[in-house]
Design an enzyme around this catalytic site. Structure first.
Site, mmCIF file in Angstrom:
data_model
loop_
_atom_site.group_PDB
_atom_site.id
_atom_site.type_symbol
_atom_site.label_atom_id
_atom_site.label_comp_id
_atom_site.label_asym_id
_atom_site.label_seq_id
_atom_site.Cartn_x
_atom_site.Cartn_y
_atom_site.Cartn_z
ATOM 1 C CD GLU A 1 56.255 82.317 54.376
ATOM 2 O OE1 GLU A 1 56.794 81.709 53.430
ATOM 3 O OE2 GLU A 1 56.638 82.220 55.550
HETATM 4 C C1 LIG Z 1 56.139 92.378 58.733
HETATM 5 C C2 LIG Z 1 57.089 91.495 58.010
HETATM 6 C C3 LIG Z 1 57.306 90.216 58.492
HETATM 7 C C4 LIG Z 1 58.225 89.381 57.853
HETATM 8 N N1 LIG Z 1 58.502 88.149 58.391
HETATM 9 C C5 LIG Z 1 59.560 87.448 57.905
HETATM 10 C C6 LIG Z 1 60.047 86.279 58.571
HETATM 11 O O1 LIG Z 1 59.490 85.851 59.590
HETATM 12 N N2 LIG Z 1 61.145 85.661 58.087
HETATM 13 C C7 LIG Z 1 61.794 86.111 56.979
HETATM 14 O O2 LIG Z 1 62.779 85.520 56.595
HETATM 15 N N3 LIG Z 1 61.366 87.212 56.312
HETATM 16 C C8 LIG Z 1 60.268 87.883 56.745
HETATM 17 N N4 LIG Z 1 59.841 89.016 56.097
HETATM 18 C C9 LIG Z 1 60.512 89.429 54.882
HETATM 19 C C10 LIG Z 1 59.649 89.228 53.644
HETATM 20 O O3 LIG Z 1 59.541 87.864 53.350
HETATM 21 C C11 LIG Z 1 60.287 90.050 52.514
HETATM 22 O O4 LIG Z 1 60.070 91.415 52.838
HETATM 23 C C12 LIG Z 1 59.704 89.706 51.157
HETATM 24 O O5 LIG Z 1 60.072 88.406 50.761
HETATM 25 C C13 LIG Z 1 60.142 90.700 50.076
HETATM 26 O O6 LIG Z 1 61.514 90.933 50.110
HETATM 27 P P1 LIG Z 1 62.047 92.427 50.157
HETATM 28 O O7 LIG Z 1 61.363 93.143 51.251
HETATM 29 O O8 LIG Z 1 63.530 92.408 50.178
HETATM 30 O O9 LIG Z 1 61.555 93.078 48.806
HETATM 31 P P2 LIG Z 1 62.315 93.009 47.405
HETATM 32 O O10 LIG Z 1 62.745 91.604 47.139
HETATM 33 O O11 LIG Z 1 63.339 94.064 47.361
HETATM 34 O O12 LIG Z 1 61.136 93.366 46.415
HETATM 35 C C14 LIG Z 1 60.763 94.709 46.090
HETATM 36 C C15 LIG Z 1 59.809 94.665 44.886
HETATM 37 O O13 LIG Z 1 60.491 94.062 43.761
HETATM 38 C C16 LIG Z 1 59.751 92.964 43.287
HETATM 39 N N5 LIG Z 1 60.655 91.889 42.857
HETATM 40 C C17 LIG Z 1 61.797 91.472 43.447
HETATM 41 N N6 LIG Z 1 62.312 90.440 42.769
HETATM 42 C C18 LIG Z 1 61.480 90.185 41.741
HETATM 43 C C19 LIG Z 1 61.467 89.233 40.691
HETATM 44 N N7 LIG Z 1 62.406 88.288 40.577
HETATM 45 N N8 LIG Z 1 60.442 89.276 39.797
HETATM 46 C C20 LIG Z 1 59.468 90.214 39.894
HETATM 47 N N9 LIG Z 1 59.447 91.136 40.872
HETATM 48 C C21 LIG Z 1 60.430 91.123 41.785
HETATM 49 C C22 LIG Z 1 58.900 92.493 44.456
HETATM 50 O O14 LIG Z 1 57.751 91.793 44.015
HETATM 51 C C23 LIG Z 1 58.566 93.813 45.143
HETATM 52 O O15 LIG Z 1 57.459 94.407 44.519
HETATM 53 C C24 LIG Z 1 58.895 89.834 56.692
HETATM 54 C C25 LIG Z 1 58.644 91.132 56.206
HETATM 55 C C26 LIG Z 1 57.777 91.951 56.857
HETATM 56 C C27 LIG Z 1 57.588 93.352 56.334
#
Ligand SMILES: Cc1cc2nc3c(=O)[nH]c(=O)nc-3n(C[C@H](O)[C@H](O)[C@H](O)COP(=O)(O)OP(=O)(O)OC[C@H]3O[C@@H](n4cnc5c(N)ncnc54)[C@H](O)[C@@H]3O)c2cc1C
Length: 590
Positions: A432
């Site tokens: 989220e």
């Molecule tokens: C168990 C689990 C359940 C989930 N459930 C759902 C679901 O039901 N539906 C769904 O759609 N998604 C779901 N997700 C996905 C989740 O919402 C994302 O993993 C999350 O939003 C982060 O995206 P990412 O993993 O690509 O990380 P990234 O976006 O790659 O982020 C990696 C790091 O970079 C930082 N970062 C990235 N962009 C910025 C920025 N602009 N400014 C500062 N820092 C930044 C982040 O804070 C983080 O520390 C789930 C994930 C997990 C692990």
């Protein structure tokens, strides 16, 4: 819970709002009592077994949830828990968010992996209710509100996590007004499971000619089984679960990779207007983010309860200040164990108070008769949601970790359950929207955009509480008021710096965004603990209520302001002074 609902969040005021007449004190007490029984008798006994067993994907692509979970879900929906706050027009009970918030807290405390399914269904219901056509509402909402069908949120793709502008899933318009979806979604919570016959996926996708970026994203309903005109289930749609993830925690909750359109395209129905999908998602995410913040409160409470129970039982050493002849005693007598328990307890109480007050604002924002009052509550709630999400989830890491520490070596051993809280809690700062994404929202849309107007109002309210608390001869209250004034000064200093730096040196401002969020959470926690202390002392003076409880409330408030609120000053130093060194190394130097 009832103290915070009644004294701090103003349940009696909320229940006088039009539409909330049913939320009488008796009804609310009965709801909390029943929720407590369900959490204790049904959900909690499945928490550790669910963690050990985990969800399993079978060769045919179906997913089996751990033993007992499906039955618990069927009981949960049969008892009407799914539709507590939902619109009565679709079979919901239309109760205030303030009433469902402590109930949710109990679900999270007892079994967070279980509650993720209803949590995501709520989000999907919100989206359809917000922007869906009458046909979509009629077809899907009654069954989703009852829980006969569940909902999911499909945002994430391998290249599109925090940055939803990168979503690539395609939606191709069909002559009959429907769409065919093709693409892959990852990390979809309860994307596949065995609780219900149908799953209603809410999917972000792009039309072939959509503009690039966030302005080209649309929202679609894609049911696992297509629904016939008479409401019965028709053909299996072209969406399948390719795999589920092996995770650090929440093992009972299946996290699915979903493939759309491998066999001609999954049939989807657009929600609202094309290219406005992200707007709808954000409205709905407000509530989902609040709920994830509540996961932090729930896990913290459970970790605290477990730690206290252990500390009373475990005998080790002679506490300092006691004669060796007194013999060994339970570790709860060691001053440092007390410090850990007090920290866990007062942080949890502060988080709960901040969250419930925000819940009341969400109710007022929807139900106040006057538009101006609605707008005022809405802007307060919008300011608070990233704080509830970001601060409560980050703080839950600290609380759950202290829970392990209180257990000593046994905390590291799975059978005590303390380790599971750390593992389960670890996701809540990530999904989220990560803490950084909440903090970006707080410094940008919630602070800089209005020139700090809402932030300044809030600081004024905190200062007013500091004055109220100090207007006494009671030494504890005077100390609490004084600490609160210092906390408010940290907010003011950081706010001024931020408003100047946001445009002038944006990278430095963003380097301090998470400390800025943490500082707001810390001071708002102190604000609510100050209010709690004031109510408690007034009640004690009037000989009202449970004196033991009220005296303990004064102590946790004093501890919070002595030991935790001063962290705001260190956070202010990070906001205003650390940005340059955060950014000083080149990427290659790391
Ligand atoms: C168990 C689990 C359940 C989930 N459930 C759902 C679901 O039901 N539906 C769904 O759609 N998604 C779901 N997700 C996905 C989740 O919402 C994302 O993993 C999350 O939003 C982060 O995206 P990412 O993993 O690509 O990380 P990234 O976006 O790659 O982020 C990696 C790091 O970079 C930082 N970062 C990235 N962009 C910025 C920025 N602009 N400014 C500062 N820092 C930044 C982040 O804070 C983080 O520390 C789930 C994930 C997990 C692990």
């Amino acid at each position: 819970m009832t103290f915070v609902m009644n004294e701090l969040a103003g349940l009696s005021q909320v229940s006088r709002l039009p539409g909330f007449e049913d939320a009488t004190p008796d009804t609310v007490a009965a709801i909390l009592e029943e929720a407590s029984k369900f959490a204790t008798d049904v959900l909690d006994p499945l928490n550790q077994s669910g963690d050990r067993e985990g969800a399993v994907r079978l060769p045919d692509g179906s997913v089996r949830t751990p033993a007992g979970f499906k039955d618990a879900y069927l009981q949960f929906t049969a008892n009407g828990w799914n539709g507590l706050t939902k619109n009565p027009q679709y079979g919901g009970q239309g109760l205030p968010q303030l009433v469902s918030t402590p109930v949710e807290e109990m679900w999270h405390s007892s079994n967070m992996a279980f509650d993720l399914c209803p949590l995501l269904t709520q989000g999907a219901i919100e989206a359809i209710e917000l922007a869906g056509s009458d046909v979509l509402k009629k077809t899907f909402l009654p069954k989703m509100v009852s829980g006969e069908w569940t909902g999911t949120m499909n945002l994430t793709e391998p290249q599109a996590g925090s940055d939803l502008a990168a979503v690539r899933t395609r939606a191709v318009p069909q002559p009959d007004g429907t769409y065919r979806l093709h693409g892959q979604k990852i990390f979809i919570t309860y994307g596949e499971h065995d609780y219900t016959d149908n799953i209603v996926h809410l999917v972000l996708a792009r039309l072939p000619d959509a503009p690039p970026g966030v302005k080209g994203i649309s929202l679609f309903v894609v049911p696992k089984f297509v629904v016939r005109d008479d409401g019965s289930l028709g053909d299996r749609n072209d969406v399948k679960c390719v795999s589920i993830e092996h995770k650090l925690g929440i093992h009972a909750s299946p996290t699915a990779v979903l493939a759309y359109g491998d066999h001609g395209g999954a049939i989807g129905y657009v929600v609202g207007e094309i290219n406005h999908g992200l707007e709808y998602m954000f409205v709905m995410m407000n509530l989902a983010r609040f709920s994830v913040g509540m996961e932090g409160v729930g896990i913290s409470e459970r970790a605290y309860q477990r730690a206290v129970a252990f500390a009373r039982e475990r005998v080790q050493g002679v506490p300092v200040g006691r004669a060796p002849t007194d013999g060994t005693t339970a570790i709860i007598e060691h001053p440092d164990v007390r410090r850990m328990l007090m920290t866990m307890r007062s942080l949890t109480e502060a988080m709960r108070a901040v969250a419930y007050v925000t819940a009341a604002a969400l109710d007022n924002a929807k139900h106040q008769p006057e538009a101006e009052a609605r707008a005022q509550h809405q802007s307060f709630a919008e300011f608070m949601v990233p704080i509830v999400k970001g601060w409560c989830t980050e703080t839950a890491q600290r609380v759950a970790n202290l829970g392990v520490q209180v257990h000593g070596g046994m905390g590291f051993i799975e059978e005590t359950g303390a380790a599971q809280h750390v593992r389960d809690a670890r996701i809540i700062t990530i999904y989220e929207g990560t803490t950084a994404i909440q903090a970006n929202d707080l410094i940008g849309r919630k602070t800089a955009r209005d020139g700090g107007a809402v932030a300044k109002q809030l600081i004024a309210a905190i200062e007013a509480t500091a004055d109220d608390v100090s207007a006494t001869t009671d030494a504890d209250l005077i100390a609490i008021g004084s600490a609160l004034r210092t906390g408010a000064a940290s907010l003011t200093k950081s706010l001024h710096w931020l408003l100047e730096s946001y445009s002038a040196s944006a990278r430095e401002a963003f380097a301090g965004s998470v400390p800025y969020l943490q500082m707001w959470g810390t001071v708002c926690g102190g604000w609510q603990m100050g209010r709690a202390a004031l109510f408690a002392s007034r009640k004690l003076a009037a000989n009202e209520g449970d004196a033991n409880f009220l005296r303990a409330k004064l102590v946790t408030a004093r501890y919070y302001t002595d030991a935790l609120l001063p962290e705001a000053q260190a956070l202010a130093a990070k906001v205003t002074g650390a940005g340059r060194s955060v950014l000083a190394l080149s990427a290659a130097q790391f």
